[in-house]
Enzyme design. Structure first.
Site, mmCIF file in Angstrom:
data_model
loop_
_atom_site.group_PDB
_atom_site.id
_atom_site.type_symbol
_atom_site.label_atom_id
_atom_site.label_comp_id
_atom_site.label_asym_id
_atom_site.label_seq_id
_atom_site.Cartn_x
_atom_site.Cartn_y
_atom_site.Cartn_z
ATOM 1 C CG HIS A 7 -1.625 -0.673 1.395
ATOM 2 N ND1 HIS A 7 -2.546 -1.714 0.533
ATOM 3 C CD2 HIS A 7 -1.589 -1.823 1.867
ATOM 4 C CE1 HIS A 7 -3.131 -2.451 1.272
ATOM 5 N NE2 HIS A 7 -2.889 -3.334 2.062
ATOM 6 C CB SER A 45 13.574 22.247 -17.514
ATOM 7 O OG SER A 45 12.832 23.168 -17.241
ATOM 8 C CE LYS A 61 12.365 19.851 -13.120
ATOM 9 N NZ LYS A 61 10.706 19.480 -12.390
ATOM 10 C CD GLU A 78 8.822 11.920 -16.418
ATOM 11 O OE1 GLU A 78 7.543 12.585 -16.136
ATOM 12 O OE2 GLU A 78 9.666 12.711 -16.597
#
Ligand code: ARG
Length: 463
Positions: free
Chosen positions: A155, A276, A282, A289
């Site tokens: 969980h 970025s 970044k 992804e």
């Protein structure tokens, strides 16, 4: 002029010609089409259906076309409906009447079914290779960190400590099952439909087994109607790709999560990260992804083919021309995502301290403290309750279980002795999980041995 133009009085409409064409997609299987046609011609000659001289001309002509396609000097005509028409038309242009005899005892329906099967076998073999390579990288990564401990979750909450090697190997077994699914798709494709012709078989004395053997199939299909209608082997390959992408998406999700500031368990190498355009600080896990995102596409390819095949009456229907685009997309997407995942794993840095610090939180020794009492004779349910109360005490004090004194423990139960410290120590907790398949070092060692045996066997099966 299309090769089937005999019964038509007018030429095809330019739009519908383009709309109905599959050449832009199925030219990817030129090699399979030529291989199938050569085998068919050899068999026709051996059976006396065409002359040896015709067969030789066909063979030479097809080899020439193959060489030209591979050299990039073959021009596909946008007027051609598909790869089968394109090659046959060019063959006849090059060698004349012999080329026009190639299609004797054959239909594009058994031809495309054969090409599809050869293609599936070829694509799946390519995926098997990359699958083994990825699994090998997972084993290497697991063996690099034999003692690193991190929280195991259920969980998404801290549950029990596990070894990083164990966590990594969980993925190894997922991809091992994918290997079996890919092999299954190959098996499903391993019968030759040639000789089924349009749908009913043919009157020519074909030797179906000779063609099948030359093409590397283990047998011939049993029913001509089924043979030209069956795309199960493509569904099997698409399903294998989808499941494997789902496994990659889970791996990549953890890579994304673990490289956040909140977790900080891993740092991706620069070559598997992007920056970025506005935020100079970044370092984004784009490729993890992207792999996660591409899973949707591959599952979509499977669903599209399932829906295309649903309710199709026997035998061949043009709907089935849609079988190739999604399959090729699924296979190439999975292949590239496996390459990417392997690269990420091979180059990332593990931040052992962050894992160790996180493992100290969340009362992960609780099960072992309850087991301590149960092993001294207390019913487990009662032990569970007592330890739950100890956790509550910790919550109130803002500490963890190993901050409690022996007195605190004794107040909860007089079965606690000073050796309770062993049940609070994460390395001891991990090491004690010796059951086969568990996270203790000895069990993981045995697991690694089992993995290597299977990996060696699978590697030996690669073409
Ligand atoms: N381009 C077709 C396909 O990929 C080949 C088979 C065509 N057969 C036919 N009877 N129209 O399915």
């Amino acid at each position: 002029m299309a090769l089937w133009s005999g019964r038509f009085e007018e030429g095809v409409d330019e739009f519908t010609q383009r709309f109905g064409a599959s050449l832009p997609v199925d030219k990817a299987m030129y090699a399979q089409d030529i291989q199938g046609s050569r085998a068919h011609a050899h068999m026709l000659a051996a059976q006396g259906v065409i002359s040896d001289q015709d067969a030789e001309q066909i063979d030479e002509g097809l080899r020439g076309i193959l060489a030209d396609i591979e050299a990039g000097s073959f021009t596909f005509s946008i007027d051609d409906e598909d790869i089968h028409m394109s090659i046959e038309k060019e063959l006849t242009k090059r060698i004349g009447a012999a080329g026009a005899r190639l299609h004797t005892g054959r239909s594009r329906n058994d031809q495309v079914a054969t090409d599809d099967r050869l293609l599936v076998k070829h694509l799946a073999a390519m995926l098997l290779k990359q699958n083994v390579s990825l699994r090998s990288a997972l084993c290497t990564a697991a063996e690099k960190y034999p003692d690193v401990i991190l929280p195991g979750y259920t969980h998404m909450q801290h549950a029990q400590p596990v070894l990083l090697s164990h966590h990594i190997m969980a993925y190894f077994w997922m991809f091992t099952r994918d290997f079996a699914r890919l092999k299954y798709a190959i098996q499903g494709a391993d019968e030759c439909p040639l000789g089924s012709a349009a749908l009913a078989g043919t009157t020519y004395p074909l030797d179906r087994r000779a063609t099948a053997t030359e093409l590397g199939f283990s047998g011939v299909t049993a029913n001509s109607l089924d043979a030209v209608s069956d795309r199960d082997f493509m569904l099997d390959l698409n399903y294998a790709c989808s499941v494997s992408m789902i496994h990659l998406s889970r791996l990549c999700e953890e890579i994304v999560l673990w490289s956040t500031s909140e977790f900080g368990y891993i740092t991706l190498s620069d070559s598997y990260s992007t920056g970025s355009s506005i935020m100079p600080q970044k370092k984004n896990p784009d490729f993890a992804e992207l792999t996660r995102g591409k899973t949707g596409r591959v599952v979509g390819d499977l669903v599209a083919l399932l829906v295309t095949m649903k309710s199709l009456p026997l035998a061949y229907n043009k709907d089935m021309q849609e079988d190739k685009e999604g399959t090729l997309d699924a296979v190439h997407t999975l292949h590239d995502c496996m390459v990417c995942a392997q690269g990420m794993i091979e180059t990332l840095t593990v931040n052992e301290d962050a894992m160790a610090a996180s493992a100290q939180k969340g009362y992960m020794a609780a099960t072992d403290v309850a087991d301590y009492l149960a092993k001294k004779g207390m019913p487990f349910r009662q032990a569970h309750k007592i330890v739950g109360e100890l956790v509550l005490l910790c919550e109130k004090r803002g500490c963890d279980l190993d901050d409690l004194s022996l007195d605190d423990f004794k107040q909860a139960s007089d079965l606690f002795e000073s050796d309770i410290t062993k049940s609070l120590d994460l390395p001891s907790i991990v090491a004690a999980r010796t059951t086969e398949g568990g996270t203790g070092q000895t069990a993981v060692k045995a697991q690694m041995q089992r993995a290597h045996t299977i990996l060696d066997k699978d590697r030996g099966q690669l073409a």
